[in-house]
Design a protein around this motif. Structure first.
Motif, mmCIF file in Angstrom:
data_model
loop_
_atom_site.group_PDB
_atom_site.id
_atom_site.type_symbol
_atom_site.label_atom_id
_atom_site.label_comp_id
_atom_site.label_asym_id
_atom_site.label_seq_id
_atom_site.Cartn_x
_atom_site.Cartn_y
_atom_site.Cartn_z
ATOM 1 N N GLU A 124 -8.011 -12.839 -46.225
ATOM 2 C CA GLU A 124 -8.126 -13.987 -45.324
ATOM 3 C C GLU A 124 -6.814 -14.773 -45.265
ATOM 4 O O GLU A 124 -6.364 -15.191 -44.201
ATOM 5 C CB GLU A 124 -9.270 -14.898 -45.768
ATOM 6 N N SER A 125 -6.181 -14.972 -46.437
ATOM 7 C CA SER A 125 -4.895 -15.681 -46.488
ATOM 8 C C SER A 125 -3.828 -14.906 -45.733
ATOM 9 O O SER A 125 -2.999 -15.488 -45.019
ATOM 10 C CB SER A 125 -4.451 -15.884 -47.940
ATOM 11 N N LEU A 126 -3.836 -13.580 -45.880
ATOM 12 C CA LEU A 126 -2.860 -12.734 -45.198
ATOM 13 C C LEU A 126 -3.004 -12.845 -43.688
ATOM 14 O O LEU A 126 -2.008 -12.911 -42.953
ATOM 15 C CB LEU A 126 -3.054 -11.270 -45.619
ATOM 16 N N ALA A 127 -4.239 -12.870 -43.227
ATOM 17 C CA ALA A 127 -4.482 -12.954 -41.787
ATOM 18 C C ALA A 127 -3.978 -14.279 -41.212
ATOM 19 O O ALA A 127 -3.499 -14.334 -40.081
ATOM 20 C CB ALA A 127 -5.977 -12.787 -41.501
ATOM 21 N N GLU A 128 -4.066 -15.341 -42.006
ATOM 22 C CA GLU A 128 -3.677 -16.682 -41.539
ATOM 23 C C GLU A 128 -2.184 -16.950 -41.668
ATOM 24 O O GLU A 128 -1.643 -17.807 -40.970
ATOM 25 C CB GLU A 128 -4.446 -17.739 -42.342
ATOM 26 N N ASN A 129 -1.505 -16.236 -42.575
ATOM 27 C CA ASN A 129 -0.110 -16.544 -42.891
ATOM 28 C C ASN A 129 0.842 -15.881 -41.898
ATOM 29 O O ASN A 129 0.929 -14.659 -41.819
ATOM 30 C CB ASN A 129 0.208 -16.070 -44.323
ATOM 31 N N GLU A 130 1.575 -16.704 -41.142
ATOM 32 C CA GLU A 130 2.486 -16.190 -40.119
ATOM 33 C C GLU A 130 3.652 -15.390 -40.707
ATOM 34 O O GLU A 130 4.302 -14.622 -40.003
ATOM 35 C CB GLU A 130 3.032 -17.355 -39.282
ATOM 36 N N ALA A 131 3.916 -15.564 -42.017
ATOM 37 C CA ALA A 131 4.996 -14.794 -42.654
ATOM 38 C C ALA A 131 4.591 -13.339 -42.871
ATOM 39 O O ALA A 131 5.441 -12.483 -43.116
ATOM 40 C CB ALA A 131 5.370 -15.424 -43.996
ATOM 41 N N LYS A 190 3.260 -9.954 -41.355
ATOM 42 C CA LYS A 190 3.105 -9.268 -40.071
ATOM 43 C C LYS A 190 1.744 -8.588 -40.001
ATOM 44 O O LYS A 190 1.264 -8.026 -40.993
ATOM 45 C CB LYS A 190 4.209 -8.219 -39.905
ATOM 46 N N ILE A 191 1.152 -8.613 -38.832
ATOM 47 C CA ILE A 191 -0.132 -7.939 -38.654
ATOM 48 C C ILE A 191 0.037 -6.430 -38.855
ATOM 49 O O ILE A 191 -0.875 -5.747 -39.322
ATOM 50 C CB ILE A 191 -0.737 -8.281 -37.282
ATOM 51 N N GLU A 192 1.243 -5.906 -38.552
ATOM 52 C CA GLU A 192 1.517 -4.484 -38.825
ATOM 53 C C GLU A 192 1.327 -4.166 -40.304
ATOM 54 O O GLU A 192 0.879 -3.076 -40.662
ATOM 55 C CB GLU A 192 2.956 -4.109 -38.429
ATOM 56 N N ASP A 193 1.671 -5.147 -41.184
ATOM 57 C CA ASP A 193 1.489 -4.932 -42.619
ATOM 58 C C ASP A 193 0.021 -4.697 -42.947
ATOM 59 O O ASP A 193 -0.309 -3.867 -43.803
ATOM 60 C CB ASP A 193 1.988 -6.148 -43.421
ATOM 61 N N SER A 240 -0.989 -1.011 -44.238
ATOM 62 C CA SER A 240 -1.394 -1.006 -45.649
ATOM 63 C C SER A 240 -2.833 -0.532 -45.846
ATOM 64 O O SER A 240 -3.254 -0.251 -46.973
ATOM 65 C CB SER A 240 -1.268 -2.416 -46.226
ATOM 66 N N GLY A 241 -3.585 -0.468 -44.758
ATOM 67 C CA GLY A 241 -4.981 -0.057 -44.859
ATOM 68 C C GLY A 241 -5.951 -1.225 -44.967
ATOM 69 O O GLY A 241 -7.158 -1.017 -45.067
ATOM 70 N N ALA A 242 -5.445 -2.466 -44.917
ATOM 71 C CA ALA A 242 -6.317 -3.635 -45.067
ATOM 72 C C ALA A 242 -7.303 -3.743 -43.907
ATOM 73 O O ALA A 242 -8.495 -4.039 -44.098
ATOM 74 C CB ALA A 242 -5.483 -4.907 -45.172
ATOM 75 N N VAL A 243 -6.839 -3.490 -42.679
ATOM 76 C CA VAL A 243 -7.724 -3.575 -41.516
ATOM 77 C C VAL A 243 -8.817 -2.510 -41.605
ATOM 78 O O VAL A 243 -10.003 -2.794 -41.367
ATOM 79 C CB VAL A 243 -6.920 -3.435 -40.208
ATOM 80 N N ARG A 245 4.942 -8.328 -30.180
ATOM 81 C CA ARG A 245 3.527 -8.753 -30.194
ATOM 82 C C ARG A 245 2.671 -7.792 -29.381
ATOM 83 O O ARG A 245 1.581 -7.393 -29.815
ATOM 84 C CB ARG A 245 3.398 -10.166 -29.623
ATOM 85 N N LYS A 246 3.166 -7.376 -28.228
ATOM 86 C CA LYS A 246 2.414 -6.468 -27.365
ATOM 87 C C LYS A 246 2.218 -5.104 -28.029
ATOM 88 O O LYS A 246 1.145 -4.498 -27.926
ATOM 89 C CB LYS A 246 3.126 -6.312 -26.016
ATOM 90 N N ILE A 247 3.265 -4.642 -28.732
ATOM 91 C CA ILE A 247 3.167 -3.350 -29.434
ATOM 92 C C ILE A 247 2.133 -3.435 -30.558
ATOM 93 O O ILE A 247 1.292 -2.541 -30.726
ATOM 94 C CB ILE A 247 4.550 -2.933 -29.998
ATOM 95 N N THR A 248 2.197 -4.541 -31.306
ATOM 96 C CA THR A 248 1.231 -4.742 -32.403
ATOM 97 C C THR A 248 -0.186 -4.866 -31.856
ATOM 98 O O THR A 248 -1.140 -4.317 -32.426
ATOM 99 C CB THR A 248 1.577 -6.012 -33.207
ATOM 100 N N LYS A 249 -0.312 -5.568 -30.756
ATOM 101 C CA LYS A 249 -1.627 -5.765 -30.141
ATOM 102 C C LYS A 249 -2.237 -4.423 -29.731
ATOM 103 O O LYS A 249 -3.436 -4.175 -29.937
ATOM 104 C CB LYS A 249 -1.483 -6.680 -28.921
ATOM 105 N N ARG A 250 -1.393 -3.536 -29.176
ATOM 106 C CA ARG A 250 -1.885 -2.214 -28.789
ATOM 107 C C ARG A 250 -2.304 -1.414 -30.028
ATOM 108 O O ARG A 250 -3.346 -0.755 -30.015
ATOM 109 C CB ARG A 250 -0.816 -1.461 -27.989
ATOM 110 N N LYS A 251 -1.485 -1.488 -31.090
ATOM 111 C CA LYS A 251 -1.822 -0.783 -32.337
ATOM 112 C C LYS A 251 -3.176 -1.251 -32.868
ATOM 113 O O LYS A 251 -4.010 -0.449 -33.287
ATOM 114 C CB LYS A 251 -0.751 -1.046 -33.417
ATOM 115 N N MET A 252 -3.366 -2.564 -32.839
ATOM 116 C CA MET A 252 -4.604 -3.141 -33.344
ATOM 117 C C MET A 252 -5.775 -2.713 -32.458
ATOM 118 O O MET A 252 -6.844 -2.330 -32.959
ATOM 119 C CB MET A 252 -4.491 -4.668 -33.375
ATOM 120 N N PHE A 253 -5.572 -2.760 -31.160
ATOM 121 C CA PHE A 253 -6.623 -2.371 -30.226
ATOM 122 C C PHE A 253 -7.035 -0.920 -30.457
ATOM 123 O O PHE A 253 -8.226 -0.592 -30.505
ATOM 124 C CB PHE A 253 -6.127 -2.552 -28.780
#
Length: 435
Positions: free
Chosen positions: A323-330, A332-335, A339-342, A386-394
């Protein structure tokens, strides 16, 4: 009553019985009885500890010391071990704070510190360790008196087993000083840096001592953001945390049942849990980017996967970090993706036996990530990232059937929000990442 409850009750009763008889023995016999009590202490769980170590017990010890029915050395023998157990397992027991024994020790520490040539250094340090290991809040005066003494012990670089135990106890005592206690850097920083750097080069500390040194430093980080440069760049916290978790994970047979754990393995599990707790503080506060974050998050993911069915406390602490990782802007969502967290959180939300609280944690995390990915960036390069990360997440969420999962949870959102006070959004679109 279960067998475990009955066993725990027997341990508490036996301990209380031994304690009530202490006045009837001479000093040597009393010492033997206390050693037996310390053995029982190691078998207690957190609730049993709190049942036994009450304000009444501490007040009774104070009276026994005052009437010379218990020597200080015997009191230290019992109280140091109790304090060690309390600090090791982070037991929330504050009965010592309000006891007459706490007042006695505080006065003795101040009086002993005023002495010059007549100062009994051993007694002074015993008092400091007992007071810190059992207490919760400390006055500025007590901190300024005790920390230099504890650091002096912790700076001993000998590798003998006896010295290592003394150093471990001193650092453990410092590690219990909580986040809300402000301490001037001049009082500790150079010494703590020396302790950590020397261990990184010579490996003179026990695993618990090393973790406790970091715990103390991380607790100071909450009141002093300037420590981030020291923690990350000078002392290489991220690298060290990765290494320690990796080595500790090897100390545990994860296929063993919990009741089969013995000695070193149980302690290793406890130190893993303590490291995860320390990492939770770090990720709440860190604001600078580090390329090793992805590897560290991967270590946390591995710890969760290994421990989720064996040690619930480790699993819960890992989820607080996610939860802290998701909130912390430092971070990266790629991390979180790489890392397998998602993937892990998606797996957990699909488990048929998971509890409502964990479901809430999963949903909160995805709302946070979705919100971050919807924030457009002013900088052109950052917006493209951001757009690249968003596509990866999607693509990751689509692959796992995430939309169907969220739709299936839509009806109980209101129930979960009321039960756990997370203020979950009732707007289902807040949970989706669209492109």
């Amino acid at each position: 009553m279960s067998t475990q409850d009955f066993t725990g009750l027997n341990i508490c009763c036996k301990f209380t019985e031994l304690f009530s008889d202490l006045e009837d023995f001479n000093e040597n016999e009393q010492k033997q009885k206390i050693e037996e009590m310390n053995g029982l202490l190691e078998e207690m769980d957190k609730e049993e500890f709190k049942l036994v170590f009450t304000k009444e017990l501490f007040d009774k010890i104070n009276k026994m010391i005052g009437k010379k029915k218990m020597s200080l050395n015997n009191a230290f023998l019992l109280l140091k071990h109790a304090g060690f157990c309390r600090a090791l397992f982070k037991i929330q027991n504050y009965d010592f704070n309000d006891s007459s024994l706490s007042e006695r020790f505080e006065k003795m520490i101040i009086d002993e510190n005023k002495k010059k040539k007549e100062k009994n250094e051993v007694r002074y340090l015993d008092l400091c360790e007992c007071y810190f290991l059992l207490n919760k809040l400390f006055s500025s005066e007590l901190l300024s008196i005790c920390i230099p003494g504890l650091l002096k012990v912790a700076l001993n670089k000998e590798k003998s087993e006896e010295t290592q135990k003394e150093v471990e106890l001193a650092l453990l005592a410092m590690g219990v000083i909580e986040i809300d206690q402000k301490i001037e850097k001049d009082l500790y920083l150079n010494e703590m840096k020396e302790i950590i750097i020397y261990h990184q080069e010579h490996h003179n500390l026990t695993r618990l001592a090393y973790q406790s040194a970091w715990q103390f430093l991380m607790n100071r980080f909450d009141n002093d953001n300037s420590l981030e440069a020291v923690i990350v760049n000078e002392l290489h916290f991220v690298r060290e945390a990765i290494k320690e978790l990796e080595e500790l994970m090897k100390c545990v047979d994860w296929k063993k049942k919990k009741e089969e754990e013995k000695g070193k393995e149980t302690k290793a599990l406890t130190i893993i849990w303590r490291w995860i707790d320390t990492l939770g503080i770090f990720f709440d506060l860190c604001s600078s980017r580090n390329e090793e974050y992805s590897v560290l998050v991967e270590s946390i993911v591995q710890a969760f996967r290994a421990a989720k069915d064996k040690n619930r406390e480790i699993g819960k602490e890992c989820f607080y970090i996610f939860e802290s990782l998701a909130e912390n802007e430092a971070i990266k969502i790629e991390d979180l993706i790489e890392s397998g967290a998602v993937s892990l959180v998606l797996e957990e939300i699909l488990r048929p036996t998971m509890d409502d609280e964990m479901t809430c944690d999963c949903l909160v995390l995805f709302v946070t990530l979705s919100s971050r990915l919807k924030e457009e960036k002013d900088d052109e390069k950052e917006e493209e990232k951001r757009k690249i990360t968003k596509r990866k997440m999607f693509e990751k969420l689509e692959e796992e059937g995430y939309e169907d999962i969220i739709v299936s949870f839509h009806e109980p959102f209101d129930f979960l929000e009321q039960k756990f006070y997370y203020e979950l959004s009732l707007d289902i679109s807040d949970y989706f990442v669209n492109i």
